[in-house]
Design an enzyme around this catalytic site. Structure first.
Site, PDB file in Angstrom:
ATOM      1  N   SER A  78      -4.140  20.686  11.491  1.00 49.79           N
ATOM      2  CA  SER A  78      -2.774  20.166  11.491  1.00 49.79           C
ATOM      3  C   SER A  78      -2.326  19.931  10.039  1.00 49.79           C
ATOM      4  O   SER A  78      -2.358  20.865   9.244  1.00 49.79           O
ATOM      5  CB  SER A  78      -2.699  18.901  12.353  1.00 49.79           C
ATOM      6  OG  SER A  78      -1.370  18.539  12.597  1.00 49.79           O
ATOM      7  N   ASP A 121      -0.485  25.167  21.537  1.00 51.72           N
ATOM      8  CA  ASP A 121      -0.242  24.040  20.630  1.00 51.72           C
ATOM      9  C   ASP A 121       1.114  23.420  20.948  1.00 51.72           C
ATOM     10  O   ASP A 121       2.152  24.083  20.836  1.00 51.72           O
ATOM     11  CB  ASP A 121      -0.299  24.526  19.179  1.00 51.72           C
ATOM     12  CG  ASP A 121      -0.343  23.380  18.184  1.00 51.72           C
ATOM     13  OD1 ASP A 121       0.377  22.376  18.388  1.00 51.72           O
ATOM     14  OD2 ASP A 121      -1.082  23.479  17.197  1.00 51.72           O
ATOM     15  N   HIS A 142      -3.027  21.187  20.540  1.00 51.12           N
ATOM     16  CA  HIS A 142      -2.937  20.943  19.108  1.00 51.12           C
ATOM     17  C   HIS A 142      -4.292  20.485  18.566  1.00 51.12           C
ATOM     18  O   HIS A 142      -4.704  19.344  18.805  1.00 51.12           O
ATOM     19  CB  HIS A 142      -1.864  19.902  18.811  1.00 51.12           C
ATOM     20  CG  HIS A 142      -1.630  19.708  17.349  1.00 51.12           C
ATOM     21  ND1 HIS A 142      -1.250  20.742  16.512  1.00 51.12           N
ATOM     22  CD2 HIS A 142      -1.742  18.618  16.559  1.00 51.12           C
ATOM     23  CE1 HIS A 142      -1.137  20.283  15.285  1.00 51.12           C
ATOM     24  NE2 HIS A 142      -1.431  19.003  15.283  1.00 51.12           N
TER      25      HIS A 142
END
Ligand SMILES: *[C@@H]1O[C@H](CO)[C@@H](O)[C@H](O)[C@H]1NC(C)=O
Ligand SMILES: *[C@@H]1O[C@H](CO)[C@@H](O)[C@H](O)[C@H]1NC(C)=O
Ligand SMILES: *[C@@H]1O[C@H](CO)[C@@H](O)[C@H](O)[C@H]1NC(C)=O
Ligand SMILES: *[C@@H]1O[C@H](CO)[C@@H](O)[C@H](O)[C@H]1NC(C)=O
Length: 528
Positions: free
Chosen positions: A185, A403, A443
């Site tokens: 991320s 995601d 994610h």
């Protein structure tokens, strides 16, 4: 008195090696000399200790964790300017492999990634983590302090790495052999930032779900609120309606990979048509929660969500949300009918320095302004990795194809940019840069797919380099054996293995051969 005597005897007779490690550790805080740094403490942590983090900002949500190896824990503050600095820790294992590893952060935080640090120290890396220049998950510390933004954009990871290597060398009296990075991320963006701007820092980088093209990412993640409007608006869909949209996406696209299992191997080839779900004339109240059909206006919302975002001049701001992640995001995040907090904080505190700025007003002028401002060059979208490549470093990039926060469509867009910028086809990029699309992964983690690929401690189904992105990277860097595929594992809620599947490296895609047990990885093939 007695305990001192016991300690002396124990040190002399029973566990001399561990004892000298302990002594070396407690002395380190006094002996360490690092420029601009204040060493808070160095303390021995015995394997099995339940560590708690009382000084950590509560918003980080990190209460405690158990680490299963002996290590020396060092906490340091490093000033990065007269009005900013990083809080960092080095975790130095007694059973050191000679490898160094730096961890990243997430969102707009402000939080050491203790789980990743525990993962790496247990694998024998001397490991560092930093707070990214501020504490907690809010962007408020950026307000009127570009130095804190600079720490967030690149200086925290770079400083943490430079200082961390010094601490490691001071402790072990020898240099590390290889240097690694692990992050997802914002952590994935930090990994690419290092490859682009600090190519000397790492020999190998694992970068997951990277927050690439960061200014535009914040425009994109903020724009969903403008599409849905607040809860109850004609443009807003209820969670039940998102359920129906998800089912319809699967009905239209799940079979494109040859097997219907609720997982899109390649959402890029799904061109979803939401008009299919429009309520027939005379259908019951479409705004009720039980509704499984949608209005034409709502179909417009859905179509816009799954379309690329363009700015006022027509230029692409950010590629579309990939279809398939709706239920991981429902009723939260982009489907909630509320502004997205990271985007709102970024514009308020880093772009406009105006805590009163209203995220409901976000529009093309804001997209253009923030991207032109590009605070501390946070963009992270340079396609030139030549310095990284020429010193023989490797980057392993992965992105979950479900995601729900950073669209997986940004990752092939970046890979293709690198290919064009460097003038290299995949056969040559493969020498130093490989990108894996992880189907059914949300994610960074989670999702119904074979999403455990060693990207973190809880997601390490195996340490076998064929199944683990971190050990695969180490093998690639140290033995020049590059991973062709990553074998992922899907677990049930109670920890049973449900199936395994091999994830392909871009631009290949995964397809069921049509023969054999679809739960068996060998029944799938990577095709162009
Ligand atoms: C570790 O300690 C915390 C309290 O600080 C406790 O809540 C947690 O359950 C403990 N964990 C284990 C595995 O014992
Ligand atoms: C962050 O928290 C640490 C304690 O964990 C503290 O020493 C440090 O001063 C804080 N940093 C900032 C910028 O507030
Ligand atoms: C030490 O801090 C000063 C500012 O206070 C900064 O200019 C300098 O680059 C720092 N040195 C190192 C080695 O980080
Ligand atoms: C729909 O669900 C929301 C919560 O998800 C609830 O607040 C609302 O009252 C519900 N509306 C109807 C018509 O049932």
């Amino acid at each position: 008195m007695r305990s001192t005597l016991y300690a002396v005897l124990w040190c002399a007779l029973v566990a001399a090696a561990q004892c000298s490690f302990q002594k070396k550790c407690s002395k380190l805080a006094r002996e360490l000399q690092v420029k601009n740094a204040t060493v808070w403490f160095s303390e021995f942590v015995a394997a099995g200790t339940n560590l708690s983090f009382p000084d950590t900002d509560p918003s980080c949500g990190q209460a405690s964790l158990v680490v299963n190896v002996d290590f020396c824990r060092v906490a340091v503050y490093v000033a990065t300017s007269s009005r900013s600095g990083i809080s960092m820790e080095a975790w130095l294992p007694s059973d050191w492999t000679g490898r160094f590893l730096s961890t990243g952060n997430g969102g707009l935080n402000g939080c050491l990634s203790y789980d990743d640090m525990a993962y790496a120290v247990e694998l024998g890396f001397s490991t560092v983590g930093a707070n990214n220049g501020h504490n907690g998950t809010s962007g408020a510390p950026f307000l009127n302090n570009p130095d804190v933004v600079e720490d967030f954009a690149w200086r925290s990871v770079h400083t943490n790495t430079v200082v961390g290597k010094q601490i490691s060398q001071a402790f072990y009296h020898r240099k590390h052999k290889k240097s690694y990075y692990l992050g997802c991320s914002t952590g994935g963006r930090q990994g690419f930032k290092s490859a682009q701007s600090f190519p000397e820092d790492f020999d190998g980088i694992v970068a997951g779900a990277p927050a690439l093209d960061f200014n535009n990412l914040n425009s994109w993640s903020g724009h969903f609120y403008g599409l849905t409007g607040p809860v109850g608006s004609p443009t807003y869909l209820t969670p039940e309606q998102w359920n129906a949209v998800h089912a319809d996406i699967l009905a239209q696209c799940d079979g494109l990979d040859g097997y219907v299992d609720g997982i899109l191997e390649d959402p890029e080839i799904c061109q979803y048509r939401p008009e299919n779900l429009i309520c027939p004339p005379g259908a019951s109240d479409t705004s009720a929660n039980s509704s499984t059909c949608i209005t034409g206006t709502q179909a417009g919302t859905v179509r816009a969500m799954f379309s690329d975002l363009h700015g006022s001049g027509g230029a692409l701001v950010y590629p579309r949300m990939q279809p398939g992640s709706e239920l991981l995001g429902t009723p939260y995040i982009y489907y909630a009918g509320t502004p997205f907090s990271y985007s709102a904080d970024w514009f308020r505190y880093a772009v406009y320095n105006d805590p009163e700025w209203d995220p409901a007003t976000l529009g093309p002028d804001d997209y253009a302004f923030s991207d032109a401002l590009n605070p501390s060059d946070i963009r992270t979208f340079s396609g030139d990795l030549s310095a990284f490549r020429s010193r023989g470093a490797k980057i392993l990039h992965y992105h979950g194809q479900m995601d729900q926060i950073i669209t997986s469509a940004i990752s092939p867009r970046y890979y293709d940019l690198v290919a064009r910028t460097m003038g290299l086809p995949s056969s040559a990029l493969d020498d130093f840069y490989r990108f894996f699309r992880i189907s059914g992964m949300g994610h960074c983690t989670g999702g119904p797919g074979a999403a455990s690929i060693g990207q973190g401690r809880a997601a390490a189904a195996s340490l076998d380099p064929d199944q683990n992105v971190l050990t695969a990277l180490v093998r690639w860097v140290e033995k020049d054996e590059a991973p062709d595929t990553i074998l992922g594992t899907a677990f049930s809620g109670d920890g049973e293995v449900v199936f395994r599947r091999r994830h392909c490296r871009y631009p290949l895609r995964n397809r069921y051969t049509g023969e054999g047990d679809p739960q068996d990885p060998d029944s799938w093939e990577c095709i162009l």
